[in-house]
Design a protein around this motif. Structure first.
Motif, PDB file in Angstrom:
ATOM      1  N   GLY A   1      19.459 -51.392  16.468  1.00 54.52           N
ATOM      2  CA  GLY A   1      18.722 -51.116  16.444  1.00 54.52           C
ATOM      3  C   GLY A   1      17.952 -52.037  17.261  1.00 54.52           C
ATOM      4  N   GLY A   2      18.942 -51.956  18.781  1.00 53.80           N
ATOM      5  CA  GLY A   2      18.038 -52.563  19.710  1.00 53.80           C
ATOM      6  C   GLY A   2      19.036 -53.767  20.626  1.00 53.80           C
ATOM      7  N   ASP A   3      20.249 -54.214  18.915  1.00 51.37           N
ATOM      8  CA  ASP A   3      20.255 -55.882  19.733  1.00 51.37           C
ATOM      9  C   ASP A   3      21.510 -55.263  21.202  1.00 51.37           C
ATOM     10  OD1 ASP A   3      19.125 -57.177  18.462  1.00 51.37           O
ATOM     11  OD2 ASP A   3      20.380 -57.202  16.371  1.00 51.37           O
ATOM     12  N   PHE A   4      22.285 -56.333  21.332  1.00 56.42           N
ATOM     13  CA  PHE A   4      23.214 -56.102  22.541  1.00 56.42           C
ATOM     14  C   PHE A   4      24.493 -57.325  21.744  1.00 56.42           C
ATOM     15  CE2 PHE A   4      19.790 -55.003  24.934  1.00 56.42           C
ATOM     16  CZ  PHE A   4      20.759 -53.426  25.506  1.00 56.42           C
ATOM     17  N   PRO A   5      25.495 -56.520  21.873  1.00 56.15           N
ATOM     18  CA  PRO A   5      26.927 -56.824  21.729  1.00 56.15           C
ATOM     19  C   PRO A   5      26.981 -58.816  22.465  1.00 56.15           C
ATOM     20  CG  PRO A   5      27.794 -54.766  22.265  1.00 56.15           C
ATOM     21  CD  PRO A   5      25.599 -55.109  22.971  1.00 56.15           C
ATOM     22  N   PHE A   6      26.739 -58.621  22.754  1.00 54.78           N
ATOM     23  CA  PHE A   6      26.517 -60.575  24.088  1.00 54.78           C
ATOM     24  C   PHE A   6      25.448 -61.621  22.755  1.00 54.78           C
ATOM     25  CE2 PHE A   6      24.638 -57.353  26.823  1.00 54.78           C
ATOM     26  CZ  PHE A   6      23.602 -57.746  27.021  1.00 54.78           C
ATOM     27  N   GLU A   7      24.458 -60.577  22.083  1.00 57.10           N
ATOM     28  CA  GLU A   7      23.609 -61.497  21.528  1.00 57.10           C
ATOM     29  C   GLU A   7      24.855 -62.225  19.836  1.00 57.10           C
ATOM     30  OE1 GLU A   7      19.590 -60.107  22.515  1.00 57.10           O
ATOM     31  OE2 GLU A   7      20.341 -58.770  21.374  1.00 57.10           O
ATOM     32  N   ARG A   8      25.403 -61.448  20.203  1.00 49.47           N
ATOM     33  CA  ARG A   8      26.390 -62.067  18.604  1.00 49.47           C
ATOM     34  C   ARG A   8      26.852 -63.669  19.046  1.00 49.47           C
ATOM     35  NH1 ARG A   8      31.280 -57.084  19.459  1.00 49.47           N
ATOM     36  NH2 ARG A   8      30.115 -55.577  18.885  1.00 49.47           N
ATOM     37  N   PRO A   9      26.742 -63.874  18.226  1.00 46.26           N
ATOM     38  CA  PRO A   9      26.224 -65.749  17.907  1.00 46.26           C
ATOM     39  C   PRO A   9      28.569 -66.639  19.503  1.00 46.26           C
ATOM     40  CG  PRO A   9      26.064 -65.895  15.957  1.00 46.26           C
ATOM     41  CD  PRO A   9      26.046 -63.902  16.633  1.00 46.26           C
ATOM     42  N   GLN A  10      29.141 -65.958  19.328  1.00 47.42           N
ATOM     43  CA  GLN A  10      30.497 -66.333  19.356  1.00 47.42           C
ATOM     44  C   GLN A  10      30.978 -65.423  21.196  1.00 47.42           C
ATOM     45  OE1 GLN A  10      31.497 -69.126  19.290  1.00 47.42           O
ATOM     46  NE2 GLN A  10      30.252 -69.530  17.785  1.00 47.42           N
ATOM     47  N   TRP A  11      29.968 -64.863  21.598  1.00 45.60           N
ATOM     48  CA  TRP A  11      29.790 -63.791  22.849  1.00 45.60           C
ATOM     49  C   TRP A  11      30.278 -64.335  24.245  1.00 45.60           C
ATOM     50  CZ3 TRP A  11      31.009 -58.785  23.680  1.00 45.60           C
ATOM     51  CH2 TRP A  11      30.855 -58.509  24.621  1.00 45.60           C
ATOM     52  N   TRP A  12      29.519 -65.688  24.538  1.00 51.71           N
ATOM     53  CA  TRP A  12      29.171 -66.163  25.606  1.00 51.71           C
ATOM     54  C   TRP A  12      31.133 -67.435  25.512  1.00 51.71           C
ATOM     55  CZ3 TRP A  12      28.180 -64.497  29.683  1.00 51.71           C
ATOM     56  CH2 TRP A  12      26.371 -63.522  29.678  1.00 51.71           C
ATOM     57  N   PRO A  13      30.514 -68.205  24.180  1.00 52.77           N
ATOM     58  CA  PRO A  13      31.009 -69.234  24.572  1.00 52.77           C
ATOM     59  C   PRO A  13      32.491 -68.531  24.034  1.00 52.77           C
ATOM     60  CG  PRO A  13      29.651 -69.836  23.051  1.00 52.77           C
ATOM     61  CD  PRO A  13      29.575 -68.364  23.223  1.00 52.77           C
ATOM     62  N   ALA A  14      33.204 -67.669  23.399  1.00 49.76           N
ATOM     63  CA  ALA A  14      33.944 -66.883  24.163  1.00 49.76           C
ATOM     64  C   ALA A  14      34.962 -66.535  25.245  1.00 49.76           C
ATOM     65  CB  ALA A  14      34.534 -66.240  22.487  1.00 49.76           C
TER      66      ALA A  14
ATOM     67  N   LEU B   1      12.129 -60.755  28.245  1.00 50.04           N
ATOM     68  CA  LEU B   1      13.800 -60.632  27.405  1.00 50.04           C
ATOM     69  C   LEU B   1      13.919 -59.508  27.647  1.00 50.04           C
ATOM     70  CD1 LEU B   1      15.965 -62.033  25.027  1.00 50.04           C
ATOM     71  CD2 LEU B   1      13.675 -60.041  22.986  1.00 50.04           C
ATOM     72  N   ARG B   2      13.554 -58.417  27.901  1.00 53.33           N
ATOM     73  CA  ARG B   2      13.985 -56.671  28.415  1.00 53.33           C
ATOM     74  C   ARG B   2      15.257 -57.166  29.462  1.00 53.33           C
ATOM     75  NH1 ARG B   2      13.378 -52.200  31.905  1.00 53.33           N
ATOM     76  NH2 ARG B   2      10.985 -53.803  32.043  1.00 53.33           N
ATOM     77  N   GLN B   3      14.661 -57.426  31.008  1.00 55.47           N
ATOM     78  CA  GLN B   3      15.147 -58.123  31.944  1.00 55.47           C
ATOM     79  C   GLN B   3      16.299 -58.784  31.552  1.00 55.47           C
ATOM     80  OE1 GLN B   3      13.493 -56.442  34.761  1.00 55.47           O
ATOM     81  NE2 GLN B   3      15.724 -56.892  34.833  1.00 55.47           N
ATOM     82  N   ALA B   4      15.848 -59.593  31.023  1.00 53.82           N
ATOM     83  CA  ALA B   4      17.296 -60.784  30.469  1.00 53.82           C
ATOM     84  C   ALA B   4      17.966 -59.802  29.444  1.00 53.82           C
ATOM     85  CB  ALA B   4      17.179 -62.027  29.988  1.00 53.82           C
ATOM     86  N   ARG B   5      18.063 -58.730  29.194  1.00 49.87           N
ATOM     87  CA  ARG B   5      19.017 -58.152  28.201  1.00 49.87           C
ATOM     88  C   ARG B   5      20.246 -57.381  29.329  1.00 49.87           C
ATOM     89  NH1 ARG B   5      16.073 -56.570  22.462  1.00 49.87           N
ATOM     90  NH2 ARG B   5      17.058 -57.435  21.318  1.00 49.87           N
ATOM     91  N   GLU B   6      19.178 -56.217  30.283  1.00 48.43           N
ATOM     92  CA  GLU B   6      20.006 -55.623  31.266  1.00 48.43           C
ATOM     93  C   GLU B   6      20.117 -56.887  32.082  1.00 48.43           C
ATOM     94  OE1 GLU B   6      15.995 -53.454  32.445  1.00 48.43           O
ATOM     95  OE2 GLU B   6      15.312 -52.488  30.251  1.00 48.43           O
ATOM     96  N   SER B   7      19.856 -57.312  32.495  1.00 50.36           N
ATOM     97  CA  SER B   7      20.660 -58.677  33.350  1.00 50.36           C
ATOM     98  C   SER B   7      22.281 -58.501  32.499  1.00 50.36           C
ATOM     99  CB  SER B   7      20.305 -59.495  34.268  1.00 50.36           C
ATOM    100  OG  SER B   7      18.954 -59.065  34.416  1.00 50.36           O
ATOM    101  N   ALA B   8      21.993 -58.992  31.929  1.00 49.72           N
ATOM    102  CA  ALA B   8      23.531 -59.465  30.650  1.00 49.72           C
ATOM    103  C   ALA B   8      24.257 -58.394  31.285  1.00 49.72           C
ATOM    104  CB  ALA B   8      22.798 -60.263  29.724  1.00 49.72           C
ATOM    105  N   ALA B   9      23.745 -56.919  30.008  1.00 45.29           N
ATOM    106  CA  ALA B   9      24.655 -55.967  30.050  1.00 45.29           C
ATOM    107  C   ALA B   9      25.327 -55.749  31.518  1.00 45.29           C
ATOM    108  CB  ALA B   9      23.778 -54.613  29.246  1.00 45.29           C
ATOM    109  N   PHE B  10      24.170 -55.600  32.701  1.00 47.40           N
ATOM    110  CA  PHE B  10      25.243 -54.925  33.423  1.00 47.40           C
ATOM    111  C   PHE B  10      25.963 -56.146  34.105  1.00 47.40           C
ATOM    112  CE2 PHE B  10      25.905 -54.792  38.679  1.00 47.40           C
ATOM    113  CZ  PHE B  10      26.219 -53.215  38.609  1.00 47.40           C
TER     114      PHE B  10
END
Length: 604
Positions: free
Chosen positions: A101-114, A464-473
């Motif tokens: 669906g085009g989402d990323f794991p780091f968009e899960r609610p607890q990714w960054w707090p964890a 948003l696309r640029q943010a996602r790609e940056s966070a993925a790297f």
């Protein structure tokens, strides 16, 4: 030697993009990179594929599921061997970074707090072990695995950054042990690294202390090469980063008094009453910016002395107090960036100046060079400040940087953000790498936050696309799953660069600040403004904290009306004396510390 071997040239390389096609029989993947280039990747019969994972998570193999995973639109990293000059690329490792669906794991609610929790636990163990916290054990320099080097230096700024990280980890998780580390560090910082100048009614902070042989030697001036024997503005600024974040949670009046005394130092001695702004360095004896001892730093201003006030401490101080004088200082900083740093005809800002704002293009290592992360940092901080003061000039410059920077400072084939470039293009029109093409962890923070915050404010899908790609790297290559923490630098192809100071997890440049600031603000903008999901923040106000008994829980300077306070708990019980719009909680009187949990929600 066979002719084919003699002339064969190969390099290890990385390519990233979105899957456009997959032929499992021929083992071919079609990718579309960030700049819309079509790339064909052949993967080897021995390829290893894995899912993107967070710190503290086990590895998850994906090799047996490639047929189901490599569907159009999935984001993917492919690492392997590039044959030159024909350009054939064979991948030996795949990181499946996108989800269905085009989402990323780091968009899960607890990714960054964890992730922030894991970072805090790593630094807690590295500095103090698993037992009681003794700040005398703190060391600036930590090796790759977290063990301490043969250095007895305790730098004020790196301790302050550790305090910020621990406070932020509590803010996101509510783990009491982490706040206790922050409070112990704050007390130690104030007792051992603070100088109270009663003649001038100011506080300034030592560069650090050396605790060799059980003694304590104060280091009054900076020991760092660029700033040696001076009092740099950025060291005073970053001394406040941990203090302010801790004050934001507890309201400790003694901390606020030291912050205010340091601001008197900044206003009285660093501020330029003639031309505006703040000088970058003072002479340690007469507290003057105009002394020959300062050499190349005499009567100078720079990005740190003008722009770093806002993200390091001033926004958080305003959030905690609501005082108009802090808002005025934020506006002064933003106005100077717009009027002085932006240079017509150049895609990059100018970062160093003489007292009268004449650009200084001959200073030290910087010369006429652009730090990619500073440009990006200006973009996301101007967008934050536009919520405080809706000045169209702030947004124009932020969006100008946001539109131009991917084509200048981003690696559009591999992902991530570069370091330092020449501001003036060569004859070919390219901005030359000044020293190398490596990618630093703090520069990745700037890229992720620049585009998350731009996306959150504007709703622009390209941001948003640029943010996602940056966070993925960042999440694919900077997380150290073996030792803990994050790497300082990686090569252009994502492999860790582990030489010299860049192999360290603690140094003059690295502690907990950037990685935890990223975790906090990524959570705020991703969940509240972009995905409109709820998030919780924890506070622990003292009985004598916050003189007006008003706890301000707004997580950042956010566009008016976009976020509200939905629910509050005090000591585990529902509490109703709060204002949803202003996000203020009127605290009950108590003889002990209170634990406050605030639930925030994004508004359509």
């Amino acid at each position: 030697m066979p002719e084919s071997s003699r002339h064969r040239l190969t390099v290890s390389d990385l390519v990233t993009g979105y899957v456009t096609a997959h032929d499992p029989v021929r083992r071919l993947i079609g990718l579309r990179t960030s700049d819309q280039t079509a790339v064909s990747v052949r993967y080897s019969p021995e390829v290893y594929a894995e899912h993107l994972r967070n710190l503290g998570e086990p590895a998850r193999a994906a090799t047996s599921d490639l047929g189901a995973l490599l569907v159009p639109g999935r984001h993917l990293f492919a690492y392997g061997i590039l044959d030159l000059p024909d350009g054939e690329f064979e991948a030996h490792r795949l990181v499946v970074s996108g989800e269905a669906g085009g989402d990323f794991p780091f968009e899960r609610p607890q990714w960054w707090p964890a992730q922030v929790r894991e970072l805090a636990r790593f630094y807690r163990r590295a500095q103090f072990g698993d037992g009681p916290v003794d700040m005398r054990d703190y060391r600036t320099v930590l090796r790759l695995g977290g063990d301490k080097a043969d250095s007895f230096l305790q730098e004020t700024d790196t301790l302050s950054r550790l305090i910020y990280g621990m406070s932020t980890a509590f803010l996101l998780t509510g783990e009491e042990d982490l706040l206790s580390v922050a409070e112990a560090g704050t007390a130690y910082l104030r007792e051992h690294m603070r100088f109270v100048d009663r003649d001038h009614d100011v506080v300034y902070w030592y560069h650090g202390i050396d605790v060799r042989d059980g003694t304590e030697v104060k280091l009054f001036t900076s020991e760092f090469g660029d700033d040696y024997a001076a009092i740099p503005a950025y060291e005073q600024i970053y001394a406040l980063v941990g203090l302010t974040q801790t004050y934001r949670l507890t309201g400790d009046p003694a901390i606020l008094a030291d912050i205010e005394a340091t601001l008197r130092l900044i206003r009285r001695f660093f501020h330029d009453p003639e031309h505006g702004g703040w000088f970058s360095h003072l002479d340690p004896f007469d507290l003057s910016p105009d002394h020959e001892s300062l050499r190349h730093n005499r009567m100078r201003k720079n990005w740190n002395s003008i722009g770093d006030h806002a993200p390091a401490y001033l926004i958080n101080l305003y959030l905690a107090t609501g005082r108009p004088e802090y808002a005025d200082m934020l506006v002064e900083s933003a106005d100077l960036i717009v009027s002085r740093f932006a240079e017509p005809g150049s895609p990059f800002v100018q970062e160093r100046f003489h007292a009268d704002w004449t650009p200084d293009r001959a200073w030290g290592w910087q010369q006429d060079r652009a730090v990619v992360g500073h440009n990006l940092k200006i973009a996301w901080n101007l967008m934050r400040l536009s919520a405080l003061r809706p000045d169209p000039a702030y947004r124009r410059l932020a969006e100008r940087i946001g539109r131009s920077m991917p084509g200048l400072g981003a690696d559009l084939r591999r992902g991530g953000w570069y370091d330092v470039l020449d501001r003036t293009p060569s004859d070919s029109g390219r901005h030359r790498f000044t020293w190398h093409d490596r990618k630093a962890w703090w520069q990745q923070e700037q890229g992720i936050l620049a585009y998350l915050i731009l996306a959150g404010h504007t709703g622009d899908a390209e941001y948003l696309r640029q943010a996602r790609e940056s966070a993925a790297f960042y999440n694919a290559f900077f997380l150290d799953h073996d030792e803990g923490g994050v790497y300082f630098n990686v090569l252009a192809n994502g492999l860790p660069y582990l030489l010299g100071d860049e192999r360290l997890k603690g140094s003059h440049s690295m502690s907990m600040y950037h990685a935890t600031e990223l975790g906090l603000l990524a959570t705020v903008y991703q969940r509240l403004l972009i995905r409109r999901e709820p998030m919780d923040l924890w506070f622990r106000p003292r009985p004598d904290g916050f003189a007006d008994r008003r706890l301000r829980v707004a997580p950042d300077l956010l566009p008016p009306g976009r976020v509200r306070l939905a629910a509050v708990e005090v000591d585990g019980h529902p509490y109703h004396d709060f204002d949803p719009a202003t996000m203020h909680v009127t605290l009950p009187r108590s003889a002990t510390d209170l634990v406050v949990r605030a639930r925030l929600v994004g508004v359509e």
